[in-house]
Design a protein around this motif. Sequence first.
Motif, PDB file in Angstrom:
ATOM      1  N   ARG A 143      -3.072  -6.224  -6.136  1.00  0.00           N
ATOM      2  CA  ARG A 143      -2.410  -6.060  -6.710  1.00  0.00           C
ATOM      3  C   ARG A 143      -3.593  -6.933  -8.199  1.00  0.00           C
ATOM      4  O   ARG A 143      -4.281  -7.697  -7.450  1.00  0.00           O
ATOM      5  CB  ARG A 143      -1.614  -6.964  -6.989  1.00  0.00           C
ATOM      6  CG  ARG A 143      -0.597  -6.620  -5.966  1.00  0.00           C
ATOM      7  CD  ARG A 143       0.788  -7.517  -5.186  1.00  0.00           C
ATOM      8  NE  ARG A 143       0.530  -8.152  -5.550  1.00  0.00           N
ATOM      9  CZ  ARG A 143       1.758  -9.431  -4.900  1.00  0.00           C
ATOM     10  NH1 ARG A 143       2.702  -9.280  -4.528  1.00  0.00           N
ATOM     11  NH2 ARG A 143       1.319 -11.020  -5.523  1.00  0.00           N
ATOM     12  N   GLU A 144      -2.630  -7.079  -8.900  1.00  0.00           N
ATOM     13  CA  GLU A 144      -3.523  -8.092  -9.882  1.00  0.00           C
ATOM     14  C   GLU A 144      -4.138  -9.461  -9.449  1.00  0.00           C
ATOM     15  O   GLU A 144      -5.158  -9.704 -10.048  1.00  0.00           O
ATOM     16  CB  GLU A 144      -2.544  -8.535 -11.321  1.00  0.00           C
ATOM     17  CG  GLU A 144      -2.752  -8.875 -12.298  1.00  0.00           C
ATOM     18  CD  GLU A 144      -2.333  -8.355 -13.455  1.00  0.00           C
ATOM     19  OE1 GLU A 144      -2.012  -9.885 -13.971  1.00  0.00           O
ATOM     20  OE2 GLU A 144      -1.933  -8.133 -14.127  1.00  0.00           O
ATOM     21  N   LEU A 195      10.386   0.172  -3.271  1.00  0.00           N
ATOM     22  CA  LEU A 195       9.843  -0.140  -2.234  1.00  0.00           C
ATOM     23  C   LEU A 195       8.338  -0.732  -1.849  1.00  0.00           C
ATOM     24  O   LEU A 195       7.883   0.477  -1.685  1.00  0.00           O
ATOM     25  CB  LEU A 195      10.219   1.063  -0.670  1.00  0.00           C
ATOM     26  CG  LEU A 195      10.284   0.888   0.936  1.00  0.00           C
ATOM     27  CD1 LEU A 195      11.572  -0.561   1.434  1.00  0.00           C
ATOM     28  CD2 LEU A 195      10.331   1.670   1.513  1.00  0.00           C
ATOM     29  N   GLY A 196       7.851  -1.809  -1.567  1.00  0.00           N
ATOM     30  CA  GLY A 196       7.297  -2.409  -1.535  1.00  0.00           C
ATOM     31  C   GLY A 196       5.903  -2.217  -0.040  1.00  0.00           C
ATOM     32  O   GLY A 196       7.056  -2.550   1.046  1.00  0.00           O
ATOM     33  N   PRO A 197       4.958  -2.900  -0.167  1.00  0.00           N
ATOM     34  CA  PRO A 197       4.397  -2.688   1.711  1.00  0.00           C
ATOM     35  C   PRO A 197       5.082  -3.800   2.496  1.00  0.00           C
ATOM     36  O   PRO A 197       4.806  -3.998   3.003  1.00  0.00           O
ATOM     37  CB  PRO A 197       3.091  -3.187   0.639  1.00  0.00           C
ATOM     38  CG  PRO A 197       2.513  -3.709  -0.433  1.00  0.00           C
ATOM     39  CD  PRO A 197       3.753  -2.389  -1.108  1.00  0.00           C
ATOM     40  N   SER A 238      -4.780  -7.311  -0.386  1.00  0.00           N
ATOM     41  CA  SER A 238      -4.183  -8.144   1.039  1.00  0.00           C
ATOM     42  C   SER A 238      -4.269  -6.301   2.215  1.00  0.00           C
ATOM     43  O   SER A 238      -4.597  -5.787   1.582  1.00  0.00           O
ATOM     44  CB  SER A 238      -3.304  -8.157   1.558  1.00  0.00           C
ATOM     45  OG  SER A 238      -2.445  -7.186   0.086  1.00  0.00           O
ATOM     46  N   LEU A 239      -4.216  -6.933   2.859  1.00  0.00           N
ATOM     47  CA  LEU A 239      -4.153  -6.016   3.958  1.00  0.00           C
ATOM     48  C   LEU A 239      -3.129  -5.502   4.877  1.00  0.00           C
ATOM     49  O   LEU A 239      -2.863  -6.597   5.540  1.00  0.00           O
ATOM     50  CB  LEU A 239      -5.413  -6.120   5.145  1.00  0.00           C
ATOM     51  CG  LEU A 239      -6.890  -5.708   4.530  1.00  0.00           C
ATOM     52  CD1 LEU A 239      -8.162  -6.214   5.535  1.00  0.00           C
ATOM     53  CD2 LEU A 239      -7.182  -4.528   4.211  1.00  0.00           C
ATOM     54  N   PHE A 240      -2.686  -4.705   4.985  1.00  0.00           N
ATOM     55  CA  PHE A 240      -1.370  -4.799   6.327  1.00  0.00           C
ATOM     56  C   PHE A 240      -1.669  -3.708   7.595  1.00  0.00           C
ATOM     57  O   PHE A 240      -2.678  -2.558   6.755  1.00  0.00           O
ATOM     58  CB  PHE A 240      -0.148  -3.791   5.044  1.00  0.00           C
ATOM     59  CG  PHE A 240       0.291  -4.345   4.125  1.00  0.00           C
ATOM     60  CD1 PHE A 240       1.907  -5.455   4.174  1.00  0.00           C
ATOM     61  CD2 PHE A 240      -0.173  -4.702   3.003  1.00  0.00           C
ATOM     62  CE1 PHE A 240       2.103  -6.123   3.739  1.00  0.00           C
ATOM     63  CE2 PHE A 240       0.366  -5.595   1.702  1.00  0.00           C
ATOM     64  CZ  PHE A 240       1.096  -6.481   2.753  1.00  0.00           C
TER      65      PHE A 240
END
Length: 188
Positions: free
Chosen positions: A51-52, A78-80, A56-58
């Motif tokens: 993102r701006e 629907l976001g992460p 991040s890692l999921f």
Amino acid sequence: MIGFVRGKVHAIGMDYVLLDCNGIGFRIAFNRPEYLHLGEEITIYTYQNVREDEISLFGFLSLEEYDLFIKLISVKGLGPKIASNMLAKESVGKIVTAIENNDVAFMKKMPGIGAKTASQIILDLKGKLVETGVEEKHDPKLDDVYDALKALGYKANEINPVMKKIKEENLSTDEYIKKALGLLLKQR
């Protein structure tokens, strides 16, 4: 893009894991801390979200969870974080079954999902989830077996290969559990 990280569990938080990979610590958003143990070497499949203001890692213990996550975040609105929370709350099989059966009520029970988003998920994904490795005609007994094995302390990366082996058979829930436990004991 970082596809997976293999390393030792250095720290566990409520919604993250810190993985030591040859002296480099990766902080991975991870909603299932009950499956991890400090010092344990594991592989976590990851999705890198850019993102701006943040990278991040999921993380996910199985490719099935990862594949469904990728499909979920393709849905408008629907976001992460919400998709990750959905997978933390329910198994891949239950989510896929709900989508294939137009079960809006089930989808609305997910954290952060309202009626509009639930309908959008079903509209966008129905009929497209066979690729995640879950059959359209999913046996609900297998969900019970999966939940029972998790309750016994087995991790998703141990359970998933066993579930693939036993799902072709037509057994009762108790017979599935006995067969799965036998296979899990042979693996150790």
